[in-house]
Each structure stands twice: as structure tokens, then as C-alpha cells.
Design an enzyme around this catalytic site. Structure first.
Site, PDB file in Angstrom:
ATOM      1  CG  ASP A  55    -139.787  63.647   0.870  1.00  8.74           C
ATOM      2  OD1 ASP A  55    -139.490  64.351   1.843  1.00  8.74           O
ATOM      3  OD2 ASP A  55    -140.960  63.301   0.611  1.00  8.74           O
ATOM      4  CD  GLU A  56    -139.839  69.834   2.216  1.00  6.73           C
ATOM      5  OE1 GLU A  56    -140.549  70.821   1.957  1.00  6.73           O
ATOM      6  OE2 GLU A  56    -140.060  69.059   3.174  1.00  6.73           O
TER       7      GLU A  56
END
Length: 343
Positions: free
Chosen positions: A47-48
């Protein structure tokens, strides 16, 4: 925090099962949105990601405007919020993105990095873990600005070559480029047991699952590892790390597992184990190695076929029979960090 600890602190808590396949699908959707803005993207976890928007001002109107547009597209297409930091380098952008979660947007103007970082607590800085924080406290350091003001020579005497690197980060200096092809320094996976275990069958099965995760990521990235490492934490929170350099670099699950087994077997001796980890280090491009290997062997084709099934249908789509009852979560996409690791 381990789930067991959270459960002890909050007995009324309800723990929901994870849905790794859904998380991976949403991750791919979000990364596709990011790639609309620049091909220079470095995904560092499920998620990054870091984006290099240099040279895209005419197209997107500059970093802050692009960040706002990205956030809006993510909400529209996934119904999820995103926190974004806009800065001249990865370090400051990462810290900025963490400041106003959820749904934050923090912009740090070029030239204002040191001023932005100065009042923040020292633990927000990459590379400052508990041990380093305790040692820095001896010099009265509690904020990033406190560290930035310490002389480099003092830090070199206290921390070796790591000292000046910490000071540079504290001043907002980070020259690491952003890029999809940036090579990971290591790939690792860990598992914390709900109940500390001394059962060798459980430990063996856990190491196999972790090795499968690490091997799968190596193969997905086209890499091989020269060194395999293990991490063992017992019920008293003592942590042991051991590693072994292999005769030839590998991306084979079985080779990683057998090495990890040998390293762990020498250490446990009835120990009640709280956490196990398997890591791959000394990574090299697979295609530059082993000129005379049998690339089309049955084992290689089986590994690659299983990898393809997992990539398409999720990490639990195909598993070894002995892992069917394992409670070790399969690795999510891009679950290894490439940023400087904490201690």
C-alpha cells in the site's frame, strides 16, 4: 503489536480474518492509478509507493496538484482514502505522508526540508530504532532537529559510518533515486506465533511457508540470493539472527528452506519460539547467473507454474500439502520494504 498481546490488552476485541487476495487486487488497482502520472514509480509495500514527478509540471501542474488529483482518483475508483507527502526526496516525502493519516496531504517546499523535520520526534527518522534512540538520548536528542545540530565527528565516534548518515537524514538530505528497477537489498518474511511454540514440526512447517514466500518474491523480481538468514525470537523476547552464504546464489524454495532449517535447528534446543523470520541477502540478477544450469528442469517449471497461479488467483490459490493447515499468512504483493530499515 502481536495479536496475542493486543488480545490480552483488549479482551473484548474482535479479530477479523484477512483477505489477501482482495488486498492484492486493490493494490494493483491503486498502483495502476499512480502509473498514470509517471512511469518512474517504486512500489515499496502493498500500500505504499514513491513517485518521481520531475519534468511533469506542464502535464500535471506540479507535485501538490498531482497529489490532490491522485487522492481524488483513488477515492473515486476504490472508495479508499490515501495519505500523500510531496517533497524533493523520498525521505521527507515518506515522513510527510505519515503526519496526517488518514487522508492527509502534506507539502514540503524545496529548501525547507530541515525546518520541516526539526520539531518532529526522533523516532520518525529512518534508521532510528529503540537502541539508537536510547544512545542518542545520552546527548539530549529527542527531536530530529536535535540530531541535526550534533557535530558529524561526534556521531562518527559514537555510531561509526552510520552516524553521519543519520545526521544527513536529520537535515533532510536523501539522494536515493526513485525507480521501479531499484534493486532490493534484501527480501524477508516473518511470522509471530499466537502461542509460543517448541514443537519442531510446527517450526519446520513455518520455516517452509516463510521460505516459500521469500523464494516466490525472488523469482517474481528475477533475483537470486547469495546469503540466507534466519531470525528467532524466544518467549523472553531475546532475538537471535544467523546467516549462511551459499555455494551458489539461489531462488529455490527448497534450497532456502533447507538452509533455514539447518540454521534454526542449531539454535532452538527446546526453546519456546515466539517469532521466526527468513531473509534473503546478497541479491543478484538471476539472468546473469548459472550459465550451465538446466533452466527448463522439471523443478524449475513446477516452481514457475505455481508462481503464475498465485500471481493470477492469489497467494492461497496453490499451496504445498504440508502447509494446508499452516496459519502462516502467505506473503502479499510487494511486502518487502526497500527503504532504509529500522533496527
Amino acid at each position: 503489536m502481536p495479536l496475542r498481546t493486543a488480545g490480552a490488552l483488549c479482551p473484548q476485541a474482535v479479530f477479523l480474518p484477512v483477505d489477501g487476495r482482495k488486498y492484492s487486487a486493490i493494490s494493483r488497482q491503486v498502483m495502476a492509478i499512480l502509473r498514470r502520472y509517471t512511469p518512474r514509480l517504486e512500489q515499496v509495500s502493498i500500500d505504499e509507493a514513491f513517485l518521481d514527478l520531475s519534468g511533469t509540471d506542464a502535464l500535471h501542474g506540479g507535485g501538490p496538484r498531482a497529489a490532490a488529483a491522485i487522492k481524488a482518483e483513488i477515492v473515486t475508483e476504490t472508495q479508499l482514502t490515501a495519505s500523500v507527502g510531496v517533497a524533493a526526496n523520498r525521505l521527507v516525502a515518506k515522513i510527510a505522508s505519515d503526519l496526517r493519516k488518514p487522508d492527509g496531504l502534506v507539502v514540503v517546499e524545496h529548501g525547507g526540508e530541515a525546518e520541516f523535520l526539526a520539531p518532529l520526534p526522533i523516532e520518525r527518522l529512518w534508521g532510528v530504532g529503540q537502541a539508537t534512540r536510547r544512545r542518542l538520548a545520552e546527548y539530549g536528542v529527542s527531536t530530529i532537529g536535535d540530531l541535526a545540530r550534533l557535530p558529524d565527528e561526534l556521531l562518527r565516534r559514537r555510531f561509526g559510518s552510520h552516524g553521519p548518515e543519520l545526521a544527513a537524514r536529520a537535515r533532510g538530505i536523501d539522494l536515493t533515486p526513485v525507480g521501479e528497477d531499484a534493486t532490493a537489498k534484501s527480501i524477508s518474511q516473518e511470522h509471530t506465533f499466537d502461542v509460543d511454540s517448541a514443537d519442531w514440526q510446527v517450526l519446520e512447517r513455518t520455516l517452509l511457508s516463510l521460505s516459500e514466500g521469500v523464494g516466490g518474491r525472488l523469482r517474481a523480481d528475477g533475483l537470486r540470493a547469495a546469503t540466507i538468514a534466519v531470525k528467532i525470537r524466544d518467549s523472553t523476547f531475546q532475538t537471535i539472527t544467523r546467516q549462511r552464504t551459499l555455494p551458489e546464489p539461489t531462488d529455490s524454495t527448497d534450497a532456502i528452506w533447507q538452509t533455514a532449517l539447518a540454521l534454526v535447528r542449531r539454535e532452538v534446543h527446546g526453546m519456546r519460539v515466539r517469532l521466526l523470520g527468513v531473509g534473503a541477502h546478497g541479491l543478484t540478477d538471476r539472468h546473469q547467473l548459472a550459465l550451465f544450469e538446466e533452466a527448463d528442469s522439471r523443478r524449475r517449471r513446477a516452481l514457475e507454474a505455481a508462481d503464475a497461479v498465485r500471481q493470477r488467483f492469489g497467494p492461497r490459490a496453490i499451496r504445498r500439502a504440508r502447509l494446508l493447515d499452516s496459519d502462516v499468512s502467505p506473503p502479499l504483493e510487494r511486502d518487502h520494504m526497500r527503504a532504509p530499515a529500522d533496527e
